[in-house]
Design a protein around this motif. Structure first.
Motif: not given
Length: 440
Positions: A96-117
């Motif tokens: 499961l390739e979780l590294f296609h976000g802006p900083t190339l790591a799986f942390k992008d998914i949760a960090a982007r949701v959290m910042s908006r929340l």
């Protein structure tokens, strides 16, 4: 939905209160008070959805009803606007390739949701400082997620010399509301300083703080989404034989990612077994074998984001499995621990590239090794979570595989930008000085 502390000495709070609080006042971590399992019909719906569809379906169950339905849907669509594909490495083994976000790591998914929340939940009239310790990828993901967001400042602590240049530049080159702090010590020292800041009531009265590591429930829960997304993609390919067990291997350091997977299983996701795949910082695999949890100083490895000697999220895992029975026995039923040396990690990176033409970063290589070992022992169909883009570890790739990994645009953009770094010793007063404006 209400949230309680793993320490059990804090009254239940709402999701919004838990997100803004970070760690609970009693020193524990917030967890859902109750997890209501999905029905077969629910799973059928999820199996046909995109990542955003799955997130919207699960968010109401996990977050409660504090945000209007349309606002939550818009938030998730905006945050999850990049692909998360499931790719076959070899028969029976998927990535499961979780590294296609802006900083190339799986942390992008949760960090982007959290910042908006957090942007929608917060009612503070003063700027909130988002305080985060990073062993590799968390810092850049959080920094980018909050960069330029009104009402927030970001302070990223990292162990000097123990993150790669690519990892570091992704957050040290950001201007504006982001401060990068190089700590003379290990990641565990950074975590210790963060915990000390949150326990400093005088500081928090004058400088509102918010946690952005996976100690924050708002950072942890969105990771549940992509476990369901992986399963849904596998189900649509038909590559899992009807009776074959589904095994998921999660590269593990602070254990937030694995905690999210175990929460997904508690919700009813049909994963038969997880692998906690670690490097030589193997306190959790050692616990699963001996029954004793013995934190220790972390050791530096090439899979640096997993160099954690005292994983804070392990308290959440124990809480998930403390429902009256034997916690260790229940954990052993669902979770295997596998640990690997740098030598084995490099060898797997080389072998997978030579045999399959697939480049793995060192963390994903550890996860791959853990998955292969578990499948060899017990059989089944496997998924490994690919947590970072290989180009973030170019030096390791060069030495292990003998090639130069192609650099994606996210790395090229920051290659020539100036870095802004504040250096401090691993002492709380030095961090407090940064947070109160004495050093910047």
């Amino acid at each position: 939905m209400r949230f309680i502390s793993t320490e059990g000495r804090t009254p239940p709070v709402t999701f919004g209160e838990a997100v803004l609080e970070g760690p609970a006042p009693d020193g524990g971590l917030y967890v859902p008070e109750r997890l209501e399992p999905l029905t077969v019909a629910d799973l059928d719906v999820l199996s046909a959805g995109s990542l955003a569809d799955i997130a919207q379906s699960l968010a109401r169950r996990l977050f409660g009803s504090e945000l209007p339905e349309d606002e939550l849907a818009s938030l998730l669509e905006d945050a999850l606007n990049f692909p998360v594909p499931l790719v076959e490495i070899e028969p029976g083994v998927h990535c499961l390739e979780l590294f296609h976000g802006p900083t190339l790591a799986f942390k992008d998914i949760a960090a982007r949701v959290m910042s908006r929340l957090m942007s929608r939940i917060t009612t503070c009239e003063r700027d909130t400082t988002v305080l985060v310790a990073t062993s590799g990828d968390t810092g850049s993901a959080v920094a980018h997620a909050f960069s330029g967001l009104p009402g927030f400042r970001v302070c990223v602590l990292y162990p000097r010399g123990l993150v790669t240049g690519a990892q570091r530049r992704l957050f040290t080159t950001l201007a504006g509301n982001v401060t990068a702090v190089a700590v003379e010590g290990a990641f565990d020292d950074c975590q210790r300083l963060v915990r000390r800041a949150f326990a400093d009531e005088d500081l928090r009265r004058t400088r509102p703080l918010a946690a952005a590591n996976s100690i924050n429930i708002g950072r942890l829960l969105p990771q549940v989404f992509y476990y369901f997304h992986a399963w849904a993609q596998l189900a649509r390919t038909g590559r899992q034989e009807g009776s074959a067990a589904l095994v998921v291997s999660t590269p593990s350091g602070n254990f937030g990612n694995l905690t999210a997977g175990l929460i997904a299983r508690k919700l009813g996701l049909p994963i038969d077994r997880f692998v906690a795949a670690t490097n030589i910082n193997d306190v959790v695999p050692a616990y699963l074998e001996s029954g004793r949890f013995l934190p220790r100083e972390s050791a530096a490895t090439i899979s640096n984001a997993m160099d954690v000697g005292h994983p804070s999220n392990f308290a959440r895992i124990l809480h998930l499995y403390s429902d009256g029975g034997d916690t260790l026995t229940a954990l052993r039923r669902d979770l295997a621990g596998r640990a690997f040396t740098d030598r084995a990690t490099r060898a797997a990176m080389r072998d997978v590239y030579e045999e399959r033409g697939v480049l793995l970063d060192p963390h994903t290589s550890v996860g791959y090794l853990g998955l292969k070992a578990e499948l060899k022992a017990h059989g089944g169909t496997g998924i490994v979570l690919a947590t970072a883009h290989p180009a973030k570890f170019a030096e390791v790739i060069r030495s292990a595989v003998g090639i130069e990994p192609p650099a994606p645009q996210a790395l090229l953009r920051c290659a020539d930008l100036s870095e802004r770094i504040v250096g401090i010793p691993a002492e709380y007063e030095a961090l407090r000085d940064v947070l109160t404006g004495g050093r910047h």
